[in-house]
Design an enzyme around this catalytic site. Sequence first.
Site, short mmCIF file in Angstrom:
data_model
loop_
_atom_site.label_atom_id
_atom_site.label_comp_id
_atom_site.label_asym_id
_atom_site.label_seq_id
_atom_site.Cartn_x
_atom_site.Cartn_y
_atom_site.Cartn_z
N HIS B 262 -70.54 37.23 6.97
CA HIS B 262 -71.52 37.42 8.05
C HIS B 262 -71.77 38.91 8.30
O HIS B 262 -72.92 39.37 8.31
CB HIS B 262 -71.00 36.74 9.32
CG HIS B 262 -71.90 36.87 10.51
ND1 HIS B 262 -72.80 35.90 10.87
CD2 HIS B 262 -72.05 37.87 11.42
CE1 HIS B 262 -73.48 36.29 11.95
NE2 HIS B 262 -73.03 37.49 12.30
N GLU B 263 -70.70 39.66 8.47
CA GLU B 263 -70.87 41.10 8.77
C GLU B 263 -71.45 41.84 7.57
O GLU B 263 -72.19 42.81 7.74
CB GLU B 263 -69.54 41.72 9.22
CG GLU B 263 -68.94 41.09 10.48
CD GLU B 263 -69.90 41.03 11.68
OE1 GLU B 263 -70.81 41.88 11.77
OE2 GLU B 263 -69.74 40.11 12.51
N HIS B 266 -75.15 41.74 7.88
CA HIS B 266 -75.64 42.82 8.76
C HIS B 266 -75.60 44.16 8.02
O HIS B 266 -76.53 44.97 8.10
CB HIS B 266 -74.75 42.93 10.01
CG HIS B 266 -74.98 41.86 11.04
ND1 HIS B 266 -76.20 41.65 11.62
CD2 HIS B 266 -74.13 40.95 11.59
CE1 HIS B 266 -76.09 40.65 12.50
NE2 HIS B 266 -74.86 40.21 12.49
N GLU B 292 -79.80 39.32 12.76
CA GLU B 292 -78.98 38.11 12.67
C GLU B 292 -79.44 37.21 11.51
O GLU B 292 -78.63 36.50 10.92
CB GLU B 292 -79.03 37.35 14.01
CG GLU B 292 -78.02 36.26 14.17
CD GLU B 292 -76.58 36.75 14.39
OE1 GLU B 292 -76.37 37.98 14.50
OE2 GLU B 292 -75.67 35.90 14.43
#
Lengths: 497, 497
Positions: B262-263, B266, B292
């Site tokens: 997830h990170e 980003h 997001e």
Amino acid sequence: MTTNAPAYDAMISHVRQTTALAQAAGLLDWDQETVMPPRGASLRAEQAAALEDAVHARRTDPRLGDWLDTLDPTTLAPEAARNVTLIRRSYERATRLPAELGAAMARASSRGRITWSRARAAGRFADFAPALKEMLDLKRQEAACIAKDGQSPYDALLQDYEPGMTADRLIPLLESLRAPLSELRAAIADARAHVPQPEGHFPADRQLALSRLLAPVLGYDLDAGRIDLAVHPFCSGSGGDVRITTRIDESDPLGCIYSTIHEMGHALYEQNMPEDTLLEPRGRYASMGVHESQSRMLENQIGRSRPFADWLWPRFRDAFGAAGLADADALYRAVNRVHSGFIRTEADEVHYNLHIIMRTALERDLITGALEVDDLEDAWNTRFEADFGIAVPNATQGVLQDIHWSQGLFGYFPTYSLGNIYAAELFAAMRTQIDDIDGCIARGELRPLLDWLTGNVHRHASAMEPEALIEQAIGHKPTAAPLIAYLRDKFGRLYGL
Amino acid sequence: MTTNAPAYDAMISHVRQTTALAQAAGLLDWDQETVMPPRGASLRAEQAAALEDAVHARRTDPRLGDWLDTLDPTTLAPEAARNVTLIRRSYERATRLPAELGAAMARASSRGRITWSRARAAGRFADFAPALKEMLDLKRQEAACIAKDGQSPYDALLQDYEPGMTADRLIPLLESLRAPLSELRAAIADARAHVPQPEGHFPADRQLALSRLLAPVLGYDLDAGRIDLAVHPFCSGSGGDVRITTRIDESDPLGCIYSTIHEMGHALYEQNMPEDTLLEPRGRYASMGVHESQSRMLENQIGRSRPFADWLWPRFRDAFGAAGLADADALYRAVNRVHSGFIRTEADEVHYNLHIIMRTALERDLITGALEVDDLEDAWNTRFEADFGIAVPNATQGVLQDIHWSQGLFGYFPTYSLGNIYAAELFAAMRTQIDDIDGCIARGELRPLLDWLTGNVHRHASAMEPEALIEQAIGHKPTAAPLIAYLRDKFGRLYGL
């Protein structure tokens, strides 16, 4: 702390914020030297420059002048009055320098670093000379701008590092070390002793583990600090966040141990200043020389002492095995080996100050104009051979070895030796006031020593001028005599002189 | 970039410096969450506050108003004109808020965090209600100040997170998800499938090593980033220095793997924006929703896909052994387990948006006044049972679970679901344009996917409004249909519906 003087309150609030911003800039530096990803450099340069501009703008904010004009220091408590003195000094220093000159120096420093680095790699002083001339010209202009009350140019520059110090006192102090150290150096060389060093492979993780083991013994609070790796060891931060770095060479465990101890000395000073005034000028460190006295005492008077070898030896052996050393005495000899060499940062206690005395004399002559840049390399080589007894083989190992002058750091070098002089004075005074100091060190029970340093040095921060602080701690004006006596005694025994 | 307009050049130079200072503030945050010593917090608070003040002063600097008044955007190149639009928006937003209101909100936010944290621990909403009322009152005042051209209060607040978005478009978009997701959730619950999770002990160092193994495959450049541990995973920085954090639970390896992915989503966005405009408004990320979308696509559409399980399974087994899982298919099922629960941050893909839709409706009603704080807990519990089919047992697992409202973050929640909607739209568009996308993922050859994201999203930064950016990438106005189709298809197969 607030007072009944609104101008003071407004001013100190402004200054506290400025200090906090300067600390943030310090964190950016720490980050860059330790954990920043390689590709982060260009954006980091923009961030650091923006922060530097913001700090500079606040330090030259005309409101500071107004507040200072409005205030009557005689109506203030002594602590507030001390802040006013220090703020006035910093404001006058900052505003006396024309913005264009400051900008020119920043550019020259940035270019100078690159030019110096290339010239050093090539070993050609001539490649660096034009950049040094430009920097020297700017520094002379700077000195002329910031000098006050008939101050000499070199004295004016000294104030950035050692407030209140003048060449009139500094030069005789340093020169009084020169002959005794040169003689001691020669006598040790004549003794031709072979001093074995630890041999083997010393894994990085065990070196780091031993570094961390030093923290509780030396009083470095890891809840208010951390140890990381960096190319050049340094200490950064204050109060509850004082970080040190160390370096690791897997063929030599002593470099890591002693640079860790050195930086922990700096860190103790920063961790032990009173917490409530960390953002005020009177709550910061007194001078570079006083700072260095704390690191050098921990490193040398304590860390390289015979009793500390008793404490260190079993921990050393647990970490690495004997590494060819017979016992604590062999370790003591290994960490105090005197060997001739050309490089300041690799110098032992006997040679180190000779490096500094020479650089101080040369840089002062450069600033006064008694020496021109074109003659610097010759002057360096002649002086080096006279003091060290060996001829400089090339500029890389000679006049080009240090970065300082390329960055405009004139007046910085002597604080290293002042630190050594102060360390010897402080340690001698401490010895008269603490029972069984050697036993304390051998058992790793340093608390009485640390408390003495905190009580006599750390907690005063900048309440006094640095020399007054040392004088109050030792009971007389500092001289080089205790340092000379300490070195003669220690190395006389070690080398059977 | 400079132009022939001196006002523009002066303004963009000012703004670039402001952005650099804001980035320095971001570094202080990163440091605090990862490496700062425990005792550093109080001095860090002073440093962060000083930096925030400096940034705020620059953002409200009246010279910005003068420059904006002087400029004629029609004479500027489109890129410069876009910067002017964004600078004007930010300047007006900043100057419309009275300084006293800003200060009151900062105080309320600081107190709110403590009050919320205690109330959550005690499970008593009544303990938090007064602080929330105060914050809500301030946010209503803020919305009234910053609203322009007849904007509704909630729309005004939305602009901080999702520029250009309005409740008129947002609410129907989110509500169109509600019934399909609630039905899907109920159908999966009825299926009563048992989905085994990995079992055993998963050492921290191996979890971290696997995290680092993900970087080259997912295109996260570790020369321009780093992975550290933190309580809450986050991504920080831009350009050549984009750092992510992850968390480790030694009884569950999936949390670390998927928060890392997830990170990294980003981080890809931040690493791939054009380097030369990173300090300009048009060079920053488009919105929270777009940000997001990048993290959620990497985590879900790619990371929790069947082909990615083929890539991950042998690496998982190398790191941890089989951990009770039979094969890649079992791993695929494990990472897609749907289970009912109360906590948003632990929710799976089916439940997650139900959490957000509910919070968005409630916070909008709070801002408009349709709902009062005293009725919030009841409203939460009633709505939760309707959407999730289970009764909230206590406020800790209910209305008190999220920190957002205590910090005044109203309008932030919906960007999570917008991100999911955009992710599904972008992935569907990408699938039509890349051959054998499943094969690419299974082989860990994500380059075509990453290039598509960079070309269609990352490199545009803020050249357009966020919704226009997504529309240009997918070829039509975004709807929730692809997300619904994706979830129905994936979980329909997984749960045999």
